[in-house]
Scaffold this motif. Structure first.
Motif: not given
Length: 151
Positions: A56-61
């Motif tokens: 999803m092109e998102l940081s895991p945080v």
């Protein structure tokens, strides 16, 4: 709300916001696993969370901030502020975390090494295997095992 339910809700909202289908979201994770996560039937592993965030092109945080926000009925901004304060309070906010974990030998390995040293020391003094077994109060098979190994 349970973590599983919160993760399901956050993942669904995020996937739809990104305009992705479950199939598009599935990289190394199967579509059926994504479906089970979104329905709250299963919890994702840490590796799955990181993979889902990557797709999803998102940081895991950021993904976990959404999950924690859903669970605690907060905004993601509030969750991240609490996390920042927590890390600051333990002086880890700006700290680099070393990737090497100090390897500590298993207690059994340490004990075996000490036994081996004792056996080898007595062997050098000329004691027989039977004598060493009696002297160290251990089975002759244990002495034999350490007799042939160097320190």
């Amino acid at each position: 709300m349970s973590v599983r339910t919160a993760f399901a809700a956050a993942l669904k909202v995020l996937r739809k916001k990104r305009g992705l289908t479950q199939v598009a979201l599935s990289g190394t994770i199967t579509q059926s696993h994504v479906s089970q996560i979104e329905s709250g039937k299963t919890s994702p592993s840490l590796a799955a969370i990181i993979e889902l965030a990557r797709v999803m092109e998102l940081s895991p945080v950021a993904l976990m901030a959404l999950v924690c926000a859903a669970q605690d009925e907060l905004t993601p901004s509030e969750v991240l502020e609490v996390a920042k304060e927590d890390l600051q309070s333990i002086s880890l906010l700006n700290a680099a975390i070393p990737m090497e974990v100090e390897a500590k030998p298993h207690p059994g390995v340490t004990a075996a090494a000490k036994t081996r040293e004792k056996v080898q020391a007595l062997k050098k003094k000329g004691f027989s295997q039977a004598d060493i077994a009696r002297k160290l109060e251990m089975a002759e098979s244990t002495v034999r095992r350490h007799w042939h190994r160097s320190v």
